[in-house]
Design a protein around this motif. Structure first.
Motif, short mmCIF file in Angstrom:
data_model
loop_
_atom_site.label_atom_id
_atom_site.label_comp_id
_atom_site.label_asym_id
_atom_site.label_seq_id
_atom_site.Cartn_x
_atom_site.Cartn_y
_atom_site.Cartn_z
N HIS A 52 67.87 121.78 -38.47
CA HIS A 52 67.19 122.12 -39.70
C HIS A 52 65.71 122.94 -39.53
O HIS A 52 64.92 122.20 -38.48
CB HIS A 52 66.68 120.75 -40.51
CG HIS A 52 66.09 120.90 -42.15
ND1 HIS A 52 64.80 121.04 -42.11
CD2 HIS A 52 66.75 121.00 -43.31
CE1 HIS A 52 64.65 121.29 -43.31
NE2 HIS A 52 65.85 121.20 -43.96
N ARG A 79 67.17 113.42 -38.57
CA ARG A 79 67.80 114.66 -38.99
C ARG A 79 68.59 115.12 -37.73
O ARG A 79 68.31 116.26 -37.26
CB ARG A 79 66.73 115.68 -39.30
CG ARG A 79 67.01 116.87 -40.16
CD ARG A 79 67.50 116.81 -41.52
NE ARG A 79 66.55 116.78 -42.37
CZ ARG A 79 66.81 117.14 -43.64
NH1 ARG A 79 68.21 117.52 -43.93
NH2 ARG A 79 66.01 117.31 -44.55
N GLU A 130 71.28 117.04 -37.81
CA GLU A 130 71.70 118.39 -38.08
C GLU A 130 70.43 119.42 -37.80
O GLU A 130 69.45 118.79 -38.20
CB GLU A 130 72.46 118.62 -39.49
CG GLU A 130 71.51 118.40 -40.54
CD GLU A 130 71.12 116.98 -40.87
OE1 GLU A 130 70.37 117.03 -41.77
OE2 GLU A 130 71.62 116.15 -40.48
#
Length: 124
Positions: free
Chosen positions: A87, A83, A85
């Protein structure tokens, strides 16, 4: 399975583990800090001539902190890979992993105080 193959597997597994530790030393400032503190604590153990049981407790505590820091680093790298990005769930996962290191570090400080403060007082 022949013994040559078994020995090769053990060596390969050990080398992977060692490579992981070296990678963590190179990339993680907190792990390096924990190593420096661990070395200083071991030096203090020699200076204050602690007992064998105290050595065992100190070494287990150092191991606990280093293992939690390695685990935290692995979890952070996995999350960054899966992940990249930002989050909210990824943040929680990283925070929980970091919390385990904090708990181990706090416990290690408490144990260090229990073992070393009486010696420091007696040394003065």
């Amino acid at each position: 399975m022949n013994s040559a193959l078994k020995d090769k597997r053990k060596k390969i597994g050990f080398s992977y583990a060692w490579n992981g530790i070296l990678a963590t030393i190179k990339t993680e400032a907190n792990f390096r800090l924990h190593l420096v503190v661990a070395i200083l604590v071991v030096i203090c153990c020699f200076i204050f001539e602690i007992t064998r049981i105290e050595w065992a407790i100190i070494l287990l505590t150092i191991g606990l902190v280093l293992v939690t820091e390695l685990t935290n680093s692995a979890i952070e790298k996995i999350i960054d890979y899966l992940r990249p990005e930002i989050h909210p769930a990824a943040k929680v996962i990283k925070d929980v992993a970091a919390g385990s290191v904090l708990i181990a570090a706090i416990i290690s400080v408490i144990i260090g105080c229990i073992i070393f403060i009486p010696r420091l007082i007696g040394w003065m």
